[in-house]
Design an enzyme around this catalytic site. Structure first.
Site, PDB file in Angstrom:
ATOM      1  N   ARG A   1     -10.924  14.178   3.723  1.00  0.00           N
ATOM      2  CA  ARG A   1     -10.639  12.983   2.908  1.00  0.00           C
ATOM      3  C   ARG A   1     -11.553  13.054   1.692  1.00  0.00           C
ATOM      4  O   ARG A   1     -12.780  13.050   1.819  1.00  0.00           O
ATOM      5  CB  ARG A   1     -10.894  11.701   3.701  1.00  0.00           C
ATOM      6  CG  ARG A   1     -10.878  10.465   2.816  1.00  0.00           C
ATOM      7  CD  ARG A   1     -10.840   9.168   3.574  1.00  0.00           C
ATOM      8  NE  ARG A   1      -9.524   8.938   4.149  1.00  0.00           N
ATOM      9  CZ  ARG A   1      -9.096   7.755   4.580  1.00  0.00           C
ATOM     10  NH1 ARG A   1      -9.874   6.696   4.511  1.00  0.00           N
ATOM     11  NH2 ARG A   1      -7.883   7.616   5.082  1.00  0.00           N
TER      12      ARG A   1
ATOM     13  N   HIS B   1      -1.397  10.678   0.767  1.00  0.00           N
ATOM     14  CA  HIS B   1      -1.914  10.319   2.103  1.00  0.00           C
ATOM     15  C   HIS B   1      -0.811  10.644   3.127  1.00  0.00           C
ATOM     16  O   HIS B   1      -0.220   9.756   3.738  1.00  0.00           O
ATOM     17  CB  HIS B   1      -2.274   8.828   2.129  1.00  0.00           C
ATOM     18  CG  HIS B   1      -3.097   8.402   3.297  1.00  0.00           C
ATOM     19  ND1 HIS B   1      -3.636   9.286   4.205  1.00  0.00           N
ATOM     20  CD2 HIS B   1      -3.490   7.167   3.714  1.00  0.00           C
ATOM     21  CE1 HIS B   1      -4.312   8.616   5.122  1.00  0.00           C
ATOM     22  NE2 HIS B   1      -4.236   7.331   4.857  1.00  0.00           N
TER      23      HIS B   1
ATOM     24  N   GLN C   1      -0.607   9.264   6.898  1.00  0.00           N
ATOM     25  CA  GLN C   1      -0.182   7.871   7.052  1.00  0.00           C
ATOM     26  C   GLN C   1       1.341   7.784   7.147  1.00  0.00           C
ATOM     27  O   GLN C   1       1.884   6.979   7.905  1.00  0.00           O
ATOM     28  CB  GLN C   1      -0.695   7.044   5.865  1.00  0.00           C
ATOM     29  CG  GLN C   1      -0.333   5.581   5.958  1.00  0.00           C
ATOM     30  CD  GLN C   1      -1.057   4.856   7.072  1.00  0.00           C
ATOM     31  OE1 GLN C   1      -2.277   4.893   7.140  1.00  0.00           O
ATOM     32  NE2 GLN C   1      -0.316   4.188   7.951  1.00  0.00           N
TER      33      GLN C   1
ATOM     34  N   ASP D   1       0.330  -1.737  -0.559  1.00  0.00           N
ATOM     35  CA  ASP D   1      -1.024  -1.193  -0.362  1.00  0.00           C
ATOM     36  C   ASP D   1      -1.952  -1.970  -1.305  1.00  0.00           C
ATOM     37  O   ASP D   1      -1.480  -2.724  -2.164  1.00  0.00           O
ATOM     38  CB  ASP D   1      -1.007   0.317  -0.699  1.00  0.00           C
ATOM     39  CG  ASP D   1      -2.313   1.036  -0.395  1.00  0.00           C
ATOM     40  OD1 ASP D   1      -3.161   0.467   0.322  1.00  0.00           O
ATOM     41  OD2 ASP D   1      -2.481   2.175  -0.883  1.00  0.00           O
TER      42      ASP D   1
ATOM     43  N   CYS E   1      -0.518   0.205   5.226  1.00  0.00           N
ATOM     44  CA  CYS E   1      -1.375   1.256   5.804  1.00  0.00           C
ATOM     45  C   CYS E   1      -2.726   0.712   6.262  1.00  0.00           C
ATOM     46  O   CYS E   1      -3.374   1.304   7.112  1.00  0.00           O
ATOM     47  CB  CYS E   1      -1.551   2.393   4.807  1.00  0.00           C
ATOM     48  SG  CYS E   1      -2.390   1.929   3.287  1.00  0.00           S
TER      49      CYS E   1
ATOM     50  N   ARG F   1      -1.098   6.151  14.037  1.00  0.00           N
ATOM     51  CA  ARG F   1      -1.906   7.209  13.407  1.00  0.00           C
ATOM     52  C   ARG F   1      -2.383   8.187  14.477  1.00  0.00           C
ATOM     53  O   ARG F   1      -2.388   9.407  14.274  1.00  0.00           O
ATOM     54  CB  ARG F   1      -3.118   6.605  12.672  1.00  0.00           C
ATOM     55  CG  ARG F   1      -2.783   5.736  11.468  1.00  0.00           C
ATOM     56  CD  ARG F   1      -2.163   6.547  10.342  1.00  0.00           C
ATOM     57  NE  ARG F   1      -3.022   7.650   9.931  1.00  0.00           N
ATOM     58  CZ  ARG F   1      -4.067   7.524   9.093  1.00  0.00           C
ATOM     59  NH1 ARG F   1      -4.358   6.358   8.558  1.00  0.00           N
ATOM     60  NH2 ARG F   1      -4.807   8.578   8.759  1.00  0.00           N
TER      61      ARG F   1
HETATM   62  N1  NVA Z   1      -4.576   3.566  -1.512  1.00  0.00           N
HETATM   63  C1  NVA Z   1      -5.649   3.315  -0.579  1.00  0.00           C
HETATM   64  C2  NVA Z   1      -5.250   3.730   0.801  1.00  0.00           C
HETATM   65  C3  NVA Z   1      -6.299   3.486   1.858  1.00  0.00           C
HETATM   66  C4  NVA Z   1      -5.892   3.962   3.218  1.00  0.00           C
HETATM   67  C5  NVA Z   1      -6.884   4.065  -1.030  1.00  0.00           C
HETATM   68  O1  NVA Z   1      -6.762   5.217  -1.471  1.00  0.00           O
HETATM   69  O2  NVA Z   1      -7.976   3.501  -0.979  1.00  0.00           O
HETATM   70  N1   CP Z   2      -4.906   3.686   6.500  1.00  0.00           N
HETATM   71  C1   CP Z   2      -6.042   4.397   6.529  1.00  0.00           C
HETATM   72  O1   CP Z   2      -6.073   5.569   6.186  1.00  0.00           O
HETATM   73  O2   CP Z   2      -7.125   3.715   6.989  1.00  0.00           O
HETATM   74  P1   CP Z   2      -8.640   4.173   6.918  1.00  0.00           P
HETATM   75  O3   CP Z   2      -9.044   4.181   5.463  1.00  0.00           O
HETATM   76  O4   CP Z   2      -9.372   3.152   7.715  1.00  0.00           O
HETATM   77  O5   CP Z   2      -8.772   5.546   7.509  1.00  0.00           O
END
Ligand code: NVA
Ligand code: CP
Length: 301
Positions: A104, A131, A134, A219, A259, A287
């Site tokens: 990540r 992502h 997800q 989101d 998500c 997930r």
């Molecule tokens: N768009 C959000 C998704 C978090 C799971 C982010 O990148 O922070």
């Molecule tokens: N939806 C998701 O990826 O959650 P986290 O940021 O908690 O991993």
């Protein structure tokens, strides 16, 4: 043989993706029956987190435990990655020891570079662009509640961000129509959009996007790394909350997904996320099951 990676949904064929979804449903049933299944005994997943996470970390770590393996949490704060060791070198070293790596991070190019130098499968666990993990859980959730997603209409309300890009790829791969309502200036990446052709339509009005949709999703307005834009984005996204009026535009049996983490009163009203049409807790649980199916696909096929 070169390892298979999962950096975007386009790395697997539609048949392979549908196979992963079906397998996730089976693996979930096995967990519910308390069946022990350990195909990854003695295997280790390296998990590099350069951004925060609750669901992704817990689901991958728990999934590896259930599979009889081990997961290793690696943060830049206490590894040499945070002190500037080149990605190429980190990839070569880690992939000599672990069996798969999950990353990540911010720039999508980082996971691409890591994958290029990795001897083991690399999984994108969120970048600024995509992502994909997800979306496996999201499609599994739709299938469990309503059956095949092929030919259905999904409304995306909000930012043209990493999740939106993965929904665009999902529309291509799973054969649904995506109608995205994004404020002017917050459209998805043009090349991602162009590659999807007719699968995706951009509109400006959330209710128009949700019109007769089978699923409505959204989101956060400011993603990780955009915290300083929060105020500007609150202004730009006003009118883009998924509320009862937006849900009323959708089909009566439409489901709501998010998500998570969610901000009630910003991108979604409490009445929607905590209401009858919301399946966000199933989605979060999935997930675990969807990523177990992905790990099994990448590591045992
Ligand atoms: N768009 C959000 C998704 C978090 C799971 C982010 O990148 O922070
Ligand atoms: N939806 C998701 O990826 O959650 P986290 O940021 O908690 O991993």
């Amino acid at each position: 043989m070169a390892p298979r990676h999962f950096l975007t949904l386009l790395d697997l064929s539609p048949d392979e993706l549908n196979g992963v979804i079906q397998r996730a449903i089976e693996l979930k049933a096995m967990v519910k029956r308390k069946e022990i299944y350990e195909p990854l005994k003695n295997q280790t997943l390296g998990m590099i987190f350069e951004k925060s996470s609750t669901r992704t970390r817990v689901s991958f770590e728990t999934g590896m435990t259930q599979f009889g393996g081990h997961a290793l949490f690696l943060s830049p704060r206490d590894t040499q990655l945070g002190r500037g060791e080149p990605i190429e070198d980190s990839a070569r070293v880690l992939s000599r020891m672990v069996d798969a790596v999950m990353i990540r991070t911010f720039e999508h190019e980082k996971v691409e570079l890591f994958a290029q130098y990795s001897e083991v499968p690399v999984i994108n666990a969120l970048t600024d662009m995509y992502h994909p993990c997800q979306l496996l859980a999201d499609v599994q959730t739709y299938v469990e509640h309503r059956g095949s997603i092929a030919g259905k209409t999904v409304a995306w309300i909000g930012d043209g961000n990493n999740m939106c890009h993965s929904y665009i790829n999902a529309a291509r791969q799973f054969g649904f129509k995506l109608r995205a309502a994004c404020p002017e200036g917050y459209d998805p990446d043009q090349s991602v959009l162009a590659a999807a052709g007719d699968c995706v339509e951009i509109v400006r009005d959330p209710r128009a996007a949700a019109d007769e949709a089978d699923m409505v999703t959204t989101d956060v307005w400011a993603s990780m790394g955009q915290e300083e834009e929060q105020k500007i984005r609150e202004a730009a996204f006003s009118g883009f909350m998924v509320d009862d009026a937006v849900m009323a535009s959708a089909n009566d049996d439409a489901i709501f997904l998010h998500c998570l983490p969610a901000h009630r009163g910003e991108e979604v009203s409490a009445s929607v996320i905590d209401g009858q049409q919301s399946v966000v807790w199933d989605q979060a649980e999935n997930r675990l099951h969807a990523q177990k199916a992905l790990l099994e696909f990448l590591l045992t096929n």
